[in-house]
Scaffold this active site. Sequence first.
Site, PDB file in Angstrom:
ATOM      1  N   ARG A  83       0.826  -1.222   0.000  1.00  0.00           N
ATOM      2  CA  ARG A  83       0.000   0.000   0.000  1.00  0.00           C
ATOM      3  C   ARG A  83       0.850   1.258   0.000  1.00  0.00           C
ATOM      4  O   ARG A  83       1.983   1.256   0.443  1.00  0.00           O
ATOM      5  CB  ARG A  83      -0.838   0.041   1.287  1.00  0.00           C
ATOM      6  CG  ARG A  83      -2.015  -0.845   1.244  1.00  0.00           C
ATOM      7  CD  ARG A  83      -2.958  -0.491   2.358  1.00  0.00           C
ATOM      8  NE  ARG A  83      -2.530  -1.009   3.648  1.00  0.00           N
ATOM      9  CZ  ARG A  83      -3.161  -0.733   4.787  1.00  0.00           C
ATOM     10  NH1 ARG A  83      -4.197   0.072   4.788  1.00  0.00           N
ATOM     11  NH2 ARG A  83      -2.739  -1.257   5.911  1.00  0.00           N
ATOM     12  N   HIS A 176      -8.152  -9.342   8.085  1.00  0.00           N
ATOM     13  CA  HIS A 176      -6.947  -8.637   8.483  1.00  0.00           C
ATOM     14  C   HIS A 176      -7.218  -7.144   8.705  1.00  0.00           C
ATOM     15  O   HIS A 176      -7.873  -6.500   7.914  1.00  0.00           O
ATOM     16  CB  HIS A 176      -5.920  -8.808   7.361  1.00  0.00           C
ATOM     17  CG  HIS A 176      -4.593  -8.209   7.640  1.00  0.00           C
ATOM     18  ND1 HIS A 176      -4.093  -8.055   8.910  1.00  0.00           N
ATOM     19  CD2 HIS A 176      -3.637  -7.744   6.808  1.00  0.00           C
ATOM     20  CE1 HIS A 176      -2.897  -7.516   8.834  1.00  0.00           C
ATOM     21  NE2 HIS A 176      -2.601  -7.314   7.563  1.00  0.00           N
TER      22      HIS A 176
HETATM   23  N1  APR Z   1       6.276 -12.850  -9.539  1.00  0.00           N
HETATM   24  C1  APR Z   1       7.270 -12.737  -8.651  1.00  0.00           C
HETATM   25  N2  APR Z   1       7.495 -11.612  -7.945  1.00  0.00           N
HETATM   26  C2  APR Z   1       6.687 -10.572  -8.167  1.00  0.00           C
HETATM   27  C3  APR Z   1       5.618 -10.630  -9.084  1.00  0.00           C
HETATM   28  C4  APR Z   1       5.429 -11.845  -9.802  1.00  0.00           C
HETATM   29  N3  APR Z   1       4.447 -11.990 -10.678  1.00  0.00           N
HETATM   30  N4  APR Z   1       4.990  -9.452  -9.070  1.00  0.00           N
HETATM   31  C5  APR Z   1       5.621  -8.662  -8.175  1.00  0.00           C
HETATM   32  N5  APR Z   1       6.654  -9.342  -7.622  1.00  0.00           N
HETATM   33  C6  APR Z   1       7.627  -8.887  -6.637  1.00  0.00           C
HETATM   34  C7  APR Z   1       8.110  -7.465  -6.891  1.00  0.00           C
HETATM   35  O1  APR Z   1       9.089  -7.437  -7.923  1.00  0.00           O
HETATM   36  C8  APR Z   1       8.654  -7.073  -5.527  1.00  0.00           C
HETATM   37  O2  APR Z   1      10.042  -7.331  -5.420  1.00  0.00           O
HETATM   38  O3  APR Z   1       7.038  -8.809  -5.351  1.00  0.00           O
HETATM   39  C9  APR Z   1       7.878  -7.970  -4.556  1.00  0.00           C
HETATM   40  C10 APR Z   1       7.024  -7.199  -3.581  1.00  0.00           C
HETATM   41  O4  APR Z   1       7.894  -6.500  -2.747  1.00  0.00           O
HETATM   42  P1  APR Z   1       7.600  -5.019  -2.212  1.00  0.00           P
HETATM   43  O5  APR Z   1       7.150  -4.162  -3.350  1.00  0.00           O
HETATM   44  O6  APR Z   1       8.781  -4.598  -1.411  1.00  0.00           O
HETATM   45  O7  APR Z   1       6.326  -5.217  -1.276  1.00  0.00           O
HETATM   46  P2  APR Z   1       6.336  -5.809   0.236  1.00  0.00           P
HETATM   47  O8  APR Z   1       6.424  -4.693   1.204  1.00  0.00           O
HETATM   48  O9  APR Z   1       7.304  -6.926   0.316  1.00  0.00           O
HETATM   49  O10 APR Z   1       4.839  -6.372   0.321  1.00  0.00           O
HETATM   50  C11 APR Z   1       4.444  -7.486  -0.440  1.00  0.00           C
HETATM   51  O11 APR Z   1       2.927  -8.297   1.242  1.00  0.00           O
HETATM   52  O12 APR Z   1       2.263  -7.385   3.272  1.00  0.00           O
HETATM   53  C12 APR Z   1       1.933  -7.567   1.926  1.00  0.00           C
HETATM   54  O13 APR Z   1       0.566  -5.628   1.399  1.00  0.00           O
HETATM   55  C13 APR Z   1       1.823  -6.232   1.191  1.00  0.00           C
HETATM   56  O14 APR Z   1       0.810  -7.120  -0.809  1.00  0.00           O
HETATM   57  C14 APR Z   1       2.025  -6.673  -0.232  1.00  0.00           C
HETATM   58  C15 APR Z   1       2.999  -7.853  -0.106  1.00  0.00           C
END
Ligand code: APR
Length: 312
Positions: A83, A176
């Site tokens: 978010r 959640h």
């Molecule tokens: N396949 C693999 N990895 C992916 C894909 C995909 N199709 N799409 C996105 N990603 C990766 C992104 O490249 C990124 O590195 O998922 C990762 C998400 O990391 P962040 O952007 O740092 O987000 P983060 O804070 O880790 O949160 C991830 O968890 O708590 C929940 O709400 C939060 O939905 C969010 C998730």
Amino acid sequence: MTRRKVSIIGAGQVGATCAHWLAQKQLADIVLLDIVEGLAQGKALDLYEASPVGRFDVRITGTGDYRDTAQSDIVIITSGLPRKPGMSRDDLLATNARIVADVTRQVVAHSPQTILIVVSNPLDVMVAVAAEVGQLPKQRILGMAGILDTARYRSFIAEALQVSVTDILAILLGGHGDDMVPLPRYTSVGGVPLTELMDAETIDRIVDRTRNGGIEIVNLLAKGSAFYAPSAGAVEMVQAILQDQRRILCCCAWCDQEYNVGGHFVGVPIVLGANGVEKVIELDLTEPEKQLFSASVRHVAELTATLTTMGI
Ligand code: APR
């Protein structure tokens, strides 16, 4: 002894921090996968290079290829958008549903025996998406949210009472965050009911802060959302499963007859062990608690239905 294997999809804030906690606990070999070229490889290598100092002897692999995740005992799904200020978890629905669906398909194709732990938001619906696509036995699909919500609640209580965080035990139900159902009568401080140690007004204030715990962090960080506590929660689940601890933890799990939910994934206390959900623990809820819980289940059901109308 054969080594256990945990794959983490998404090497962002939550995924990489899961890898960090997991490595420190030496629970399993770790595979970190991301769609961004080099990201998982870079973080995995960096973490491996920390291992002589941190003294953990686990194999840590970074990849973009699902074949490296084959035969994982557990897969943690963290891929998806976090978010930004002003966004609700529900605003992530369509984008993250597509990502979680795509990821689950590939994960399950390579690890049909795995247990899936979903962390991506909006959590309860993302678990439903993974279940629909993955077609694994329901016992083997879970979501991490209740541990995070209870951890926030427990830490605020410990701070207010000036006691150890480890002495606070608590149960929360429902979806959640905003939707959670607090149960102060099932909260104890070193075995003493919380209601004997704290007035109702202070409890309400803490419950409210817990409900908004995610957005509090989002607003402070300005970009990105919480990751230390969510990843710690996911790793607590991994440990309970790999060590067959049969921990009582609040997780997002399949409920049909349980609490008369009627077939949805929602937050409930479960016994978590080697087979995943060993049992859903049913509490004798009061009428107001039942109403809050049904409202929470309705919200999850409505969001899930929205996905169907979007054709996801
Ligand atoms: N396949 C693999 N990895 C992916 C894909 C995909 N199709 N799409 C996105 N990603 C990766 C992104 O490249 C990124 O590195 O998922 C990762 C998400 O990391 P962040 O952007 O740092 O987000 P983060 O804070 O880790 O949160 C991830 O968890 O708590 C929940 O709400 C939060 O939905 C969010 C998730």
